[in-house]
Write an enzyme that holds these catalytic residues in place. Sequence first.
Site, PDB file in Angstrom:
ATOM      1  N   GLU A  45      79.169-101.030  13.099  1.00  0.00           N
ATOM      2  CA  GLU A  45      78.286-100.509  14.144  1.00  0.00           C
ATOM      3  C   GLU A  45      76.838-100.926  13.948  1.00  0.00           C
ATOM      4  O   GLU A  45      76.018-100.723  14.843  1.00  0.00           O
ATOM      5  CB  GLU A  45      78.421 -98.988  14.255  1.00  0.00           C
ATOM      6  CG  GLU A  45      77.960 -98.238  13.038  1.00  0.00           C
ATOM      7  CD  GLU A  45      78.306 -96.754  13.127  1.00  0.00           C
ATOM      8  OE1 GLU A  45      79.502 -96.437  13.200  1.00  0.00           O
ATOM      9  OE2 GLU A  45      77.388 -95.939  13.116  1.00  0.00           O
ATOM     10  N   GLU A  90      70.666 -74.406  22.303  1.00  0.00           N
ATOM     11  CA  GLU A  90      71.253 -73.446  23.238  1.00  0.00           C
ATOM     12  C   GLU A  90      72.439 -74.037  23.995  1.00  0.00           C
ATOM     13  O   GLU A  90      73.418 -73.342  24.270  1.00  0.00           O
ATOM     14  CB  GLU A  90      70.211 -72.988  24.277  1.00  0.00           C
ATOM     15  CG  GLU A  90      69.080 -72.138  23.744  1.00  0.00           C
ATOM     16  CD  GLU A  90      67.890 -72.987  23.298  1.00  0.00           C
ATOM     17  OE1 GLU A  90      68.090 -74.148  22.873  1.00  0.00           O
ATOM     18  OE2 GLU A  90      66.757 -72.489  23.352  1.00  0.00           O
ATOM     19  N   GLU A 108      91.719 -98.031   8.352  1.00  0.00           N
ATOM     20  CA  GLU A 108      92.503 -97.247   9.311  1.00  0.00           C
ATOM     21  C   GLU A 108      93.322 -98.200  10.161  1.00  0.00           C
ATOM     22  O   GLU A 108      92.801 -99.165  10.697  1.00  0.00           O
ATOM     23  CB  GLU A 108      91.535 -96.433  10.158  1.00  0.00           C
ATOM     24  CG  GLU A 108      92.096 -95.846  11.417  1.00  0.00           C
ATOM     25  CD  GLU A 108      91.784 -96.675  12.646  1.00  0.00           C
ATOM     26  OE1 GLU A 108      92.401 -96.394  13.677  1.00  0.00           O
ATOM     27  OE2 GLU A 108      90.952 -97.600  12.577  1.00  0.00           O
ATOM     28  N   ILE A 123      91.702 -91.570   0.340  1.00  0.00           N
ATOM     29  CA  ILE A 123      90.413 -92.175   0.694  1.00  0.00           C
ATOM     30  C   ILE A 123      89.228 -91.419   0.082  1.00  0.00           C
ATOM     31  O   ILE A 123      88.102 -91.896   0.113  1.00  0.00           O
ATOM     32  CB  ILE A 123      90.283 -92.281   2.232  1.00  0.00           C
ATOM     33  CG1 ILE A 123      91.497 -92.999   2.816  1.00  0.00           C
ATOM     34  CG2 ILE A 123      89.018 -93.005   2.657  1.00  0.00           C
ATOM     35  CD1 ILE A 123      91.757 -94.385   2.245  1.00  0.00           C
ATOM     36  N   GLY A 124      89.477 -90.266  -0.462  1.00  0.00           N
ATOM     37  CA  GLY A 124      88.387 -89.616  -1.200  1.00  0.00           C
ATOM     38  C   GLY A 124      88.307 -88.119  -1.032  1.00  0.00           C
ATOM     39  O   GLY A 124      88.366 -87.373  -1.987  1.00  0.00           O
ATOM     40  N   SER A 125      88.180 -87.652   0.214  1.00  0.00           N
ATOM     41  CA  SER A 125      87.938 -86.221   0.367  1.00  0.00           C
ATOM     42  C   SER A 125      89.231 -85.427   0.512  1.00  0.00           C
ATOM     43  O   SER A 125      90.222 -85.919   1.049  1.00  0.00           O
ATOM     44  CB  SER A 125      87.016 -85.960   1.563  1.00  0.00           C
ATOM     45  OG  SER A 125      87.584 -86.471   2.739  1.00  0.00           O
ATOM     46  N   HIS A 140      93.676 -87.747  11.886  1.00  0.00           N
ATOM     47  CA  HIS A 140      93.126 -86.897  12.943  1.00  0.00           C
ATOM     48  C   HIS A 140      94.196 -86.048  13.592  1.00  0.00           C
ATOM     49  O   HIS A 140      93.921 -85.249  14.457  1.00  0.00           O
ATOM     50  CB  HIS A 140      92.418 -87.752  13.988  1.00  0.00           C
ATOM     51  CG  HIS A 140      91.130 -88.265  13.469  1.00  0.00           C
ATOM     52  ND1 HIS A 140      91.021 -89.503  12.874  1.00  0.00           N
ATOM     53  CD2 HIS A 140      89.907 -87.700  13.389  1.00  0.00           C
ATOM     54  CE1 HIS A 140      89.782 -89.672  12.471  1.00  0.00           C
ATOM     55  NE2 HIS A 140      89.089 -88.597  12.764  1.00  0.00           N
ATOM     56  N   LYS A 192      74.563 -76.383  23.063  1.00  0.00           N
ATOM     57  CA  LYS A 192      75.742 -76.433  22.201  1.00  0.00           C
ATOM     58  C   LYS A 192      76.444 -75.076  22.164  1.00  0.00           C
ATOM     59  O   LYS A 192      77.649 -74.975  22.366  1.00  0.00           O
ATOM     60  CB  LYS A 192      75.311 -76.834  20.783  1.00  0.00           C
ATOM     61  CG  LYS A 192      76.408 -76.761  19.754  1.00  0.00           C
ATOM     62  CD  LYS A 192      75.832 -76.897  18.343  1.00  0.00           C
ATOM     63  CE  LYS A 192      76.904 -76.706  17.288  1.00  0.00           C
ATOM     64  NZ  LYS A 192      77.868 -77.825  17.267  1.00  0.00           N
TER      65      LYS A 192
HETATM   66  N1  GLN Z   1      85.315 -91.108   1.200  1.00  0.00           N
HETATM   67  C1  GLN Z   1      85.068 -90.530   2.487  1.00  0.00           C
HETATM   68  C2  GLN Z   1      86.061 -89.395   2.723  1.00  0.00           C
HETATM   69  O1  GLN Z   1      87.151 -89.465   2.202  1.00  0.00           O
HETATM   70  C3  GLN Z   1      85.221 -91.553   3.574  1.00  0.00           C
HETATM   71  C4  GLN Z   1      84.879 -91.009   4.936  1.00  0.00           C
HETATM   72  C5  GLN Z   1      84.809 -92.055   6.009  1.00  0.00           C
HETATM   73  O2  GLN Z   1      85.398 -93.050   5.995  1.00  0.00           O
HETATM   74  N2  GLN Z   1      84.049 -91.843   6.964  1.00  0.00           N
HETATM   75  O3  GLN Z   1      85.780 -88.452   3.443  1.00  0.00           O
HETATM   76 ZN    ZN Z   2      87.237 -93.392   7.086  1.00  0.00          ZN
END
Ligand code: GLN
Ligand code: ZN
Length: 768
Positions: free
Chosen positions: A620, A17, A680, A446-448, A709, A19
């Site tokens: 982390e 709720e 990054e 990077i992939g996506s 971002h 959120k």
């Molecule tokens: N391969 C993932 C993407 O491109 C990497 C995401 C990430 O680093 N958190 O979304």
């Molecule tokens: Zn990343």
Amino acid sequence: MNITHVLGYPRMGEARELKFALEKFWRGEIGEDELEQTGKELRARNWQTQRDAGLDFVTVGDFAFYDHMLNHIQMLGCEPARIGFGNEGELTRYFAMARGQIGAHGAGCGCGSHSHQSQGALALEMTKWFDTNYHYQVPEFHPDTTFRLGSERLFGEVAEALALGHPVKAVLVGPLTFLYLGKSKAADFDRLSLLEKLLPVYGELLARLRQQGVEWVQIDEPILGLDLPDTWRNAFEPAYHLLNAAGAKLLLTTYFSPLQENLSLACKLPAAGLHVDAVRAPQELAQVADWLPIHKLLSVGIVDGRNVWRADLDAALAVLRPLAEKRQLALATSCSLLHVPLDLKLETALDPELKSWLAFARQKLDEIAVLKAALSQGEGAVAGKHEDARRALAARRSSPRVHCAPVKQRAISLGPGVDRRDSPFPIRQARQRARFKLPPYPTTTIGSFPQTPEIRAARAAFKRGELSAEAYEAAMKREIAHAVKIQEELGLDVLVHGEVERNDMVEYFGEQLEGFAFTCNGWVQSYGSRCVKPPIIFGDVSRPRPMTVEWARYAQSLTDKPMKGMLTGPVTILQWSFVRDDQPRSETCLQIALAIRDEVVGLEAAGIPIIQIDEPAIREGLPLRRAQWKDYLAWAVRAFRISASGVADETQIHTHMCYSEFNDILPDIAAMDADVITIETSRSDMELLRGFGEFKYPNEIGPGVWDIHSPRVPAVEEIVHLMKKASAVIPPENLWINPDCGLKTRGWPEIEAALLNMVSAARRLRES
Ligand code: GLN
Ligand code: ZN
């Protein structure tokens, strides 16, 4: 008589709720009154729940619309002057600090680590709360920072609870932890020097709570579990002399980490009680009990607030009984329950057996109450409940769903070379160069690629059974073909399939691996209104069948360029899940590593020449105490190496990391021995790379040149400039060009523009 309490309770509510109310409020669909009303109802429900479970106190002050540290910034009257607030109301200022003035949602990259969430320029920085995935707003301190009682909110909440007839324990973040977790914003300025100015406000706060009739105040000083500089340690005693004089009974509260050299200090401090985390530091409990003066209340955090497993009541009682014979105890959760899901009763999809092994926040209250009853009235009083718990634990211990002999066997019979590639990097590099013949400054991503609403809708329809498997597969393949075509047209050197079929980089793998379970409502607050639903690793992990191979094979079939297979690494999968507590984390990580290794080998066999194993969460996972770093890094790095080492020299292994401070673990990153690492860097203007340069990072690196971002498209000159800076510290022949992170939250138009600039920059660099 022993007493019972929890250190804090989840804020979101059964149906999240909070959120939804927050998001409506931010969109302007409801006003402050309605938002406040939602908060009030949630608090009332949480307190009633704690009372219904039989706890002796309800905890007041753990609620926050966004973050409890942010509440303190306001309560202690130290909102940063740079924001330039005028006569805005309290709540307006509150959300401005949390989200910036722009009022827009930042775009998350979906990587679970949201420290880098883009916020308005004015927003406070956000960072992880100790080693949890909860993010707090970072207080900012200057030499001229002042403090005053800046908000009446806490007193209002106390009054609410009292009006409802509850016995109240208030909770505060302690002054030293508050200062320590903030940031000094001026050169050579030690924020500890502000303590003197801060303490009178705490004194006032405590006096006010006392006036309201609050007996106990839980005052959280979890930094006592960190490697503290002496100046900070020495500040505790005088500070608590002052605070204790305010007249409230202080329950000095620590959690998450052993006290070690701070143990005697914590026992000696002027406070009426001490809470310790008996889950994370069980070995210290006896010593604490010895050293803590007998007239002080010892609060034992015996029920795990960080994990989802049902407690071992027999083991807990064996710990508690000898202590309870000598003194009064408070029985509690190890830490706030903020870090676990709310209530198991909401899990309609989990099977009853698995459910019987788990305890979420609501169930943990019952466990504390049962422990109290067993201690005070004898076990007979709660024999039924106790017997249930015992049976569930025994079943879990011996369940064939948990234990898989071949998986265990494999993990203990690994050969010595299992974590080593066939040849050292220079030889691999030569072989890979001969195979791929990539130009200097090769380009990749990077992939996506974008997870568009259509893609999400297709997946949802497929999961609901409204879209057939064939139709879903065809839709995903169309997206893959689209992504491949665009990358070819743009002229990228190493392509990706776009991860279109993945909901989340951990969930996608967990769903296909043995040993994982998924909740339907197991939400845990990550920051603000953002919640995550971590998978639960309950059993031995293995990979029954290929997970990504067919998608990758299809993508490779569409192009002559090398296709990069895309996997999530073992440490990241571990880190973003609830992990079983019946074996060391390192063992679970090793099992995941072997499962990922199988997939890596499967991709290679399917003709995928380059494979990326993402490890954004490796940093982390570091323990809070530096003395334990070495051990963690040893098994974490080994897990990665095992996952990566099943392939030939000619197969190129990439890894990717983002949004953490890497400079203090560079030797370990190098020891992972990936052929290429993409990281990054664009936000720090290549600062991060300096560390890699000074360390002489031996393998290839792709420093991110596009801050994904931001919707801003980097210009060609800018990328060339960044790469030139990079070439000053890294041998140019080892450099790649790529964005900072995955592109799933970006739109295609800006992606095409940015990647085109990347490719142009690469061409320009090659010419010069
Ligand atoms: N391969 C993932 C993407 O491109 C990497 C995401 C990430 O680093 N958190 O979304
Ligand atoms: Zn990343």
